[in-house]
Structure formats: C-alpha cells, structure tokens
Design a protein around this motif. Structure first.
Motif, PDB file in Angstrom:
ATOM      1  N   THR A 157     -44.944   5.990   5.446  1.00 39.21           N
ATOM      2  CA  THR A 157     -45.481   6.092   6.798  1.00 39.21           C
ATOM      3  C   THR A 157     -45.467   4.746   7.500  1.00 39.21           C
ATOM      4  O   THR A 157     -45.948   3.757   6.974  1.00 39.21           O
ATOM      5  N   THR A 158     -44.869   4.734   8.681  1.00 37.47           N
ATOM      6  CA  THR A 158     -44.880   3.511   9.481  1.00 37.47           C
ATOM      7  C   THR A 158     -45.487   3.811  10.833  1.00 37.47           C
ATOM      8  O   THR A 158     -45.719   4.977  11.177  1.00 37.47           O
ATOM      9  N   LEU A 159     -45.691   2.784  11.607  1.00 37.55           N
ATOM     10  CA  LEU A 159     -46.238   2.942  12.946  1.00 37.55           C
ATOM     11  C   LEU A 159     -45.329   3.843  13.772  1.00 37.55           C
ATOM     12  O   LEU A 159     -45.781   4.709  14.524  1.00 37.55           O
ATOM     13  N   GLY A 160     -44.026   3.615  13.592  1.00 36.81           N
ATOM     14  CA  GLY A 160     -43.051   4.384  14.356  1.00 36.81           C
ATOM     15  C   GLY A 160     -43.164   5.867  14.077  1.00 36.81           C
ATOM     16  O   GLY A 160     -43.258   6.688  15.002  1.00 36.81           O
ATOM     17  N   TRP A 161     -43.166   6.197  12.798  1.00 35.22           N
ATOM     18  CA  TRP A 161     -43.297   7.603  12.436  1.00 35.22           C
ATOM     19  C   TRP A 161     -44.576   8.197  12.997  1.00 35.22           C
ATOM     20  O   TRP A 161     -44.592   9.274  13.597  1.00 35.22           O
ATOM     21  N   THR A 162     -45.678   7.475  12.769  1.00 35.53           N
ATOM     22  CA  THR A 162     -46.984   8.000  13.158  1.00 35.53           C
ATOM     23  C   THR A 162     -47.075   8.264  14.658  1.00 35.53           C
ATOM     24  O   THR A 162     -47.411   9.374  15.081  1.00 35.53           O
ATOM     25  N   PHE A 163     -46.782   7.223  15.439  1.00 35.00           N
ATOM     26  CA  PHE A 163     -46.949   7.418  16.875  1.00 35.00           C
ATOM     27  C   PHE A 163     -45.847   8.253  17.490  1.00 35.00           C
ATOM     28  O   PHE A 163     -46.051   8.931  18.499  1.00 35.00           O
ATOM     29  N   GLY A 164     -44.662   8.220  16.858  1.00 33.53           N
ATOM     30  CA  GLY A 164     -43.622   9.112  17.330  1.00 33.53           C
ATOM     31  C   GLY A 164     -44.060  10.561  17.172  1.00 33.53           C
ATOM     32  O   GLY A 164     -43.959  11.379  18.098  1.00 33.53           O
ATOM     33  N   LEU A 165     -44.592  10.869  15.976  1.00 30.57           N
ATOM     34  CA  LEU A 165     -45.043  12.241  15.743  1.00 30.57           C
ATOM     35  C   LEU A 165     -46.272  12.576  16.587  1.00 30.57           C
ATOM     36  O   LEU A 165     -46.454  13.720  17.013  1.00 30.57           O
TER      37      LEU A 165
END
Lengths: 312, 303, 260
Positions: A157-165
C-alpha cells in the motif's frame, strides 16, 4: 460541459495521488502512515455513507466487510507473491484488492438481502450481529491465522494507491447518488412506500447500496492489510464499526464532503491525543453522546437544499 | 442421561440470569421503543457495587451469610436503580422526540463511556478482581448429579423476581400505567399518566434487576471486570428478542431457552468456539423469520 | 364500451377477522373519472392499497390492462401504469421539488446505474431529457419557480399539487388520488376540481378519486361507487347516487348516530 467535470475531478484526483506518491520516499514515515490511514478511513466512511447516509439503512457491521476484503486480499497476496516476478507485483496487488472487494460484495449481498424487511433498531442489531459472526468465523479459521492473526503481508500500500482508490470511491458513490437513478436511494430513505409507488424498487436499491458499500469496505480492508502488514480479528470488531459510523454521523449523514472531513478528523484525533491515550476512549464516547445530544445532523452541514440538475 | 440432566440444571441457572437481564431490556423497549445498550453495563456496576460494599457489610454481618448477602443485594440494586434513572434523565430524556437512531447511538455512547471509564486505573481498573463469597455455598449430590447451592439460589431468586415483576405489571397501578405507556404514550399522557415518572420508574426497576443479575452472575464467574456485562448483556438481548421484545413472559422464556441452548451447545465439542457467533446467529434467524419473537405480536404499518 | 382499464372482481381483503374490503367489483375505463366515497372507515384507502399492490387481496381478482395484477409489487404496478397520491402527503422530505419529480421519472429511463457511473454521452443526454421533462411538468402546474425549494417547506396546497405532479411523472394510465381536497378551503377546492379535470383532458388518463367533499366528487366525477363497511352499496352517476336511499342512510344514518 459542466457534467463532464465529475470525471475530470476523478482523473485529477488519481493523478495527484500518484504524483505525490512518487515523492513519498522523502516523507516522514510516521506522517506517511497517518496519511494512508486517513485515506483508508475516507474509503470506509464514504462507502458506509452510501448505506447509512443516503439509503438510510442503519448498518453497524461495516468492519465485517472490511475484514472479509482484508483477509481475502492478504491471503491471495501471501499465496501468490512468491510465484509472481517483482515487476508484476503491482498487478497482483490490484488483483488482490479487487478480489477482496468482490468477496466483501458477496458478503454485502448476504447481509443486505435478509435485512431488507428490517428497519431502525432491528436492522442495526442484525448488521451488528453479522459483523460479529464474520469476526468469530475468522477467529476460528486456521488458514488465516485464527486468533493470533495473519502476519507478513507484503507492504504494497502506498499513498498513490490509497488516495487513488479513495478518489474512485468518492466518485462512484457521488456519481451514483447524484444521478436520476441515484435519487432513488434517497427516496427509499425518505419514504419507502411512496418510493415504491413511484416505480422505485426499494429492494434493488437497498441491496445495491449494501453491495457497493461492502465492495469498497473490502478494498479498504485490503489496503489496510498491506499497510499494517498484520491482520487480527480483534481489529475488526464492533468498536471499529462504531468508529466508521461516528465518522458518517459527524459528517452529516448523506453529505459526502462532510463525511470525508469527518473521516480525516477522526483518524487524526487519536494521534493528536496521543498523550491522553489513557483517556482517548472516554473522550471518544463522550464525543458520541455530546454529538447526539447537541448536533445529530453532523458538524458539517452547510448549504441547504441540493441543486436540481445532476451534479457532483 | 446424567450428562443431559447436568446440562439441564446448568442451563436453567444460566438461563435464569439471562431472563433477569432480558426483563430489563424488554421493559425499557416496551415503554420507549428503544434498545438500551447501556443496560449490560449496569449489570457490571451492580457486581462492582457488591464488591465494594462487601467489606463494609462484612464488618456487621460476616460473610458469607444470607443476611449479609441480602443487604448487599438490596443496596446494590438501589444504587443501580438510581444510576439507571440518572442515565435516562441525562442522556435519553432530552432525545425523546428525536429519531430512534439518534437515541440508539447515544445509548452506545453511554455504554462505551461507562466501560472505558471503569477500565481506567483511577476507577476500577481493567484487571479482573475476585468476587467475594456472599453466600455459604455447598454442592448437593443428588442421584449422581452435582447441583451447586448457588445455582439453586439463582433459579429461586429469578423465579421470585419474575413473579414479583408479573405482580407489579399486572396488578398495581404503576404497572398498569407502564402498560398504558407501552401501548400508546400519547393516549396515556392524555389520561393523566405522568410519562416521565413512569419511564424513570421502568429504568429504575430494570436497572435493579440488572444489578441483581450481575451479582448472581458474579457468584459463578471467575471474577469481575469492567467488560463483564458485554457478553451476558448481548445474550440477554437476544433472549429478549427471541421471546418477543416488549413482552415480559417472552423475556423469561427467551432467557431460559437461550441458557439451555448455549449450555448444550457448549458441551458439544467444536461448537464451543463459536458460542459468541451462535447467539448472533439465533438473533438473526429470529429477526428474519419471526421478528415478533415467540410470544410477541407483529404490528402492521398503516399506509 | 371499450375494454375496461381496471377491473376489480369481488376483490376482498381480510385482516384477521375484519373484512376491510369485501366482494368489491368495479370497472374503470380509460380516461374515465371515477369517484369512491363512503363514511370513514368504509375501506376506501384500503381499496386503493389493493389496487396499488400495497396489500394483496385475500380473495377475488384485480385486472389492469388485461393483466392479473394481484400479487404484484407496487413498483411493478407503477411500471404498468398505476400511480397514486396519499391521504397523508408522502413527499420525499429531504429532496427538493425538482428531485421529487425527477425520482419518479427513473422507472421509464433506459440509462441506469452503469451509465450513471460511466457518465458518457448517453448519460448526459438522458439527464438533459429528464430535466426538460420534469421542468415541463412542473411548469404546467406552476411549480417550476419553486424547483429548488425543499419539498417539505412548501405550503400545504403546493405540496398536494407536487404530489400529483410526481405521480404524473411516472406516465400513468390510471391515477389514484386519495383525498386530494383534504385541508383545503373552498377556493382551493374549486381550483383542484379544475386541475383534476385539466389532468384528465390533457394527459388522457383515467382518474380514481377518494374524497369526502361531496361538492368536489359530484362536481367532476362521471361515475361514483359507494363503500360502507367494506362493501359496495351503490354505483352510478352523481345524480343517481345523490338520490339513492342506501347511500343517504349510510351517511346520515337511519335515525341513530352514524359512527365516525
């Protein structure tokens, strides 16, 4: 075209998330962790908002859906990651998340359908019961570590994945509700009898709300699993469900923007009150009582009637 | 056969405690149409009240003794009755006209507040404390079965209290007022019933019962701790719904049934791990197939 | 006479020992204005609930557009063409005027959940169509300027009109109005009578009316059925009904006090 804006926001949201994520190596680990926690909370709160806020189905078992998604995604990851080359890892991660979400969606179906005839108190209790049943089942499943938990989940889990989702979650829920079709959710909430007399099938809407809400809770669970790298059934208990419910209430049931802010606030609060960790839960429960006594419509209810034409 | 009878006795004892707690849930639901989540915590407070009173009472009536136990039980139930009425006054009364969900969340908040405050080391502390022996306990060996005197006391006390409740609700003026309020609050008010007083009284009564149930439960439990009310409270709630929420005999029936079911299930290996889940599963099944419960009556919504 | 649009054939519903509606037979033809009257508790709203699928008849049959409809759910019946208003106004409280009507258009829409998510050209086109449709409807009934107002903040008369507009948005063939004149003053009732007549003429639909105000009923209905204790005691033109001794007895009693 004005309506096109909603998709533009979505793309922008995802782009920013990915961009910021690329610099995440520079960020303080601690703050990064909290930011990811916030993102996960947003997904949980917005997905519950569809069920509780918009459709008025009082669900107290959202943590159960999170558990189903989290454990499914984690198990898939653990089993498949030794078989997959490093370069394909993101794909596996996405697959794990989606499969987790789908598993939760099925759970949502399982909870939503029986709950259809129930209202208010009874519905709350039944959903609470389902959440606890899921927890008890997981607690007894050796294949996912039972009571001692599931360890060693890869940190995907990265920031990108989290906020993208998170952006996708917000988009889906908002786009759904703010359409002509979506007005049906609110109609069912306001007056089920009148809604059905206007051709709106209450069953279909309630089940759709549960399934969609559960799906995203499952995604949140998957993100959570690959962030903390450890899952334990006690993390998905009644208290966790209440946590999410309080976010939705604080934000004003049905108000997406308010719910997002509330999710962030309530995720940051325990960190801010770190020194009062002893009193955290006492303050928290007092907060709930105070909120209900003074401002049950939520803290963030600005702006009165919603605009007529479709908007996001 | 022996095993069966033994489980029966154990089940009855457990079920009696559930019945007592269930009565409180069902009475409050009857007059207010809402589930008091904090009820289970009053149970815990009753046990703790007894715990703290025991040394003082023991100075005059050395424990274990029947007189001593009686005094403690009376005092604890009085204390909890007051606590229950206080909670109603502070947290639920202001929300009388609000949607049911608001009050439900408030009740959850109250419950959590009590639990977490009591867990704090300045209050009771989260550790398990040993519960004093209030009654001289002996085991009777009848026909190969072991019947603890505590179990007998539990069943006896419950039976007495149930009879007492029935008497109050059916034969006294205040009981009739309670029933009136549970049928139609507005009409009862118009007929001169002081709604606030009746609701207060109901809470007080229910809380007193919970306190007694808490003490009885503590007699058999390994010790007391702030979260001790959660599981029995949950089971008792399921029992109340099983019997038909709002229905007093139903609560008693539900409590006994659930106690028996659980005891028998606990004896079957493999199932015991799922004890928690079983209560919920029963709950869901009833609500799905017979939401009015075994003895309850379904209501039709007027369009 | 053409095939009736709605046929109730000995429709009966019992609640335990009480027969709320018994052996009720009635035919309503397309574009007909039928009134249903009777003392309080006669079963008029129950009859409506039978027709709209809220209750299932325990005996007898109901046909609509030549289909057996007993057992069908309300939302499916609305798709077939039956719409209604309620005795106690049931608007969607948290939606504004525009959205109350918009929610009722969704049953005929081809674009649903998938297009709401995808938001392609088809979706926007569809939404624009809906907006046009809703505004047109609101305009006819003089509610367009109130489109952004919260439905529950409207004055009573406007709320009743909105409920009717919402029902019309479902494109019904049969519109059931449950005590539309309740709580109105004489002037408002006059306007309501004109409104109902207008709806009948403009939208070419059949209308069934439950009403207590005799002036309204006798003024616009072509045919009237009278219920008492769940049974039909008379049916005919306004003239016939007014002279019918059974009807007079039902309303005025036979010397004893009529029950409320």
């Amino acid at each position: 075209m004005k309506l096109e804006g909603s998709k533009r926001w979505l793309i922008a949201g995802i782009a920013i998330a990915v961009l910021v994520s690329m610099f995440s190596a520079q960020f303080n680990r601690y703050y990064l962790g909290i930011a990811i926690d916030c993102g996960i909370s947003i997904i949980l709160a917005v997905s519950l908002n569809l069920i509780n806020g918009h459709t008025g189905q009082f669900s107290l078992g959202h943590a159960g859906f999170m558990a189903v998604g989290g454990y499914t995604a984690a198990k898939l990851s653990l089993v498949c990651s030794p078989l997959v080359p490093e370069s394909l890892r993101p794909l596996l991660f996405l697959l794990a998340l989606v499969v987790g979400g789908l598993a939760s969606a099925v759970a949502g179906l399982g909870v939503g359908i029986p709950s259809l005839r129930l209202k208010g108190d009874y519905l709350a209790i039944v959903t609470l019961g389902f959440g606890e049943i899921i927890r008890v089942i997981v607690q007894n499943m050796e294949s996912v570590g039972a009571a001692s938990g599931l360890k060693g989940i890869p940190k995907d889990t990265t920031l990108g994945w989290t906020f993208g989702l998170a952006a996708i979650t917000v988009y889906v829920v908002a786009a759904l509700v703010n359409s002509t079709y979506g007005r049906g959710f609110i109609a069912v909430n306001d007056d089920e009898v009148a809604a059905s007399s206007m051709g709106i099938n209450p069953v279909r809407y309630k089940v759709t709300a549960f399934v969609t809400g559960a799906f995203f809770a499952g995604i949140a669970g998957g993100l959570y699993a690959h962030h903390k790298q450890f899952l334990s059934p006690t993390g998905f208990d009644f208290l966790k469900s209440i946590d999410i419910v309080v976010m939705v209430i604080l934000g004003g049931m049905g108000r997406t923007a308010g719910v997002i802010i509330a999710a962030i606030l309530l995720t940051l609060l325990p960190e801010v009150l770190r020194q009062f960790a002893d009193y955290r839960m006492i303050i928290y429960s007092l907060l709930i009582i105070a909120l209900m006594l003074t401002r049950p419509q939520g803290l963030f209810t600005f702006g009165r009637a919603k605009k007529g034409a479709a908007e996001v | 056969m022996d095993w069966l009878l033994q489980q029966l006795i154990n089940g009855l004892a457990l079920g009696s405690i559930y019945a007592l707690i269930a009565l409180g849930y069902t009475m409050v639901y009857g007059v207010l149409r809402f589930i008091n989540f904090a009820h289970a915590d009053v149970l815990m407070l009753g046990a703790y009240a007894a715990y703290f009173l025991a040394p003082a009472v023991s100075a005059v009536f050395p424990l274990p003794s029947v007189t001593g136990a009686l005094i403690i039980v009376l005092a604890a139930s009085l204390i909890c009755a007051c606590i229950g009425m206080l909670i109603e006054f502070l947290a639920y009364r202001p929300l009388r006209s609000r949607p049911k969900l608001t009050v439900l969340i408030t009740a959850i908040g109250v419950s959590l507040f009590i639990e977490f405050t009591c867990q704090h080391k300045a209050v009771f502390g989260a550790d398990t404390k040993p519960f004093p022996k209030l009654l001289p306990a002996t085991d009777f060996h009848i026909a190969g079965l072991v019947v603890s005197s505590n179990d007998l006391v539990v069943v006896l006390v419950t039976a007495l209290l149930l009879a007492g409740m029935w008497f109050i609700v059916q034969k006294t003026k205040i009981g009739t007022a309670m029933r009136a309020v549970s049928f139609n609050q507005q009409a009862a008010a118009l007929m001169g019933v002081n709604i606030n007083r009746i609701i207060s009284f109901t809470f007080g009564l229910g809380s007193a019962l919970a306190a007694i149930a808490g003490i009885l439960y503590a007699l058999k439990a390994p010790g007391i701790e702030p979260l001790m009310g959660v599981q029995p409270g949950l089971r008792a709630f399921v029992a109340a719904v099983l019997g038909g929420i709002g229905n007093l005999p139903g609560a008693a029936l539900g409590g006994l049934l659930l106690g028996l079911l659980e005891t028998f299930a606990g004896g079957i290996s493999g199932l015991s791990n799922y004890r928690d889940g079983i209560a919920f599963a029963i709950l869901i099944l009833i609500l799905l197939f017979k939401p009015a419960g075994l003895l309850g009556k379904a209501t039709v919504e007027k369009v | 006479m053409s095939q009736p649009l709605l046929t109730l054939d000995k429709a009966t519903i019992k609640f335990g020992g009480l027969t709320a509606v018994g052996d009720f037979s009635l035919q309503v033809h397309a574009n007909e204005l039928v009134g249903l009257i009777g003392p309080n508790g006669a079963g008029k709203t129950t009859a409506f609930n039978l027709i709209t699928g809220v209750y299932q008849p325990t005996d007898g049959t109901i046909h609509f557009a030549e289909k057996r409809i007993a057992g069908m759910k309300p939302h499916d019946l609305t798709k077939l063409g039956i719409a209604r208003t309620f005795q106690n106004i049931r608007l969607f409280g948290s939606l504004n005027v525009f959205d109350n009507v918009r929610a009722a258009t969704q049953l005929h829409r081809s674009h649903g959940i998938r297009s709401a998510l995808w938001r392609g050209k088809g979706f926007h086109h569809g939404e624009r169509e809906v907006e046009k449709q809703v505004l047109e409807l609101l305009d006819i009934f003089d509610l367009a300027k109130l489109r952004d107002e919260e439905a529950k903040s409207l004055p009573y008369g406007d709320q009743r009109r909105l409920e009717i507009v919402r029902a019309l948005a479902t494109k019904p063939k049969l519109l059931l109005l449950d005590e539309p004149a309740a709580g109105m003053n004489p002037t408002e009732k006059e306007e309501l009578m004109k409104l109902i007549q207008f709806i009948k003429d403009k939208f070419k639909i059949a209308i069934m009316l439950v009403e207590h105000d005799m002036k309204v009923v006798m003024g616009i209905c072509e045919k009237i059925a009278v219920l008492e204790y769940g049974k039909k005691i008379a049916e005919g033109t306004p003239d016939e009904i007014q002279k019918n001794p059974k009807v007079i007895a039902a309303y005025l009693g036979t010397g004893e006090d009529e029950d409320a």
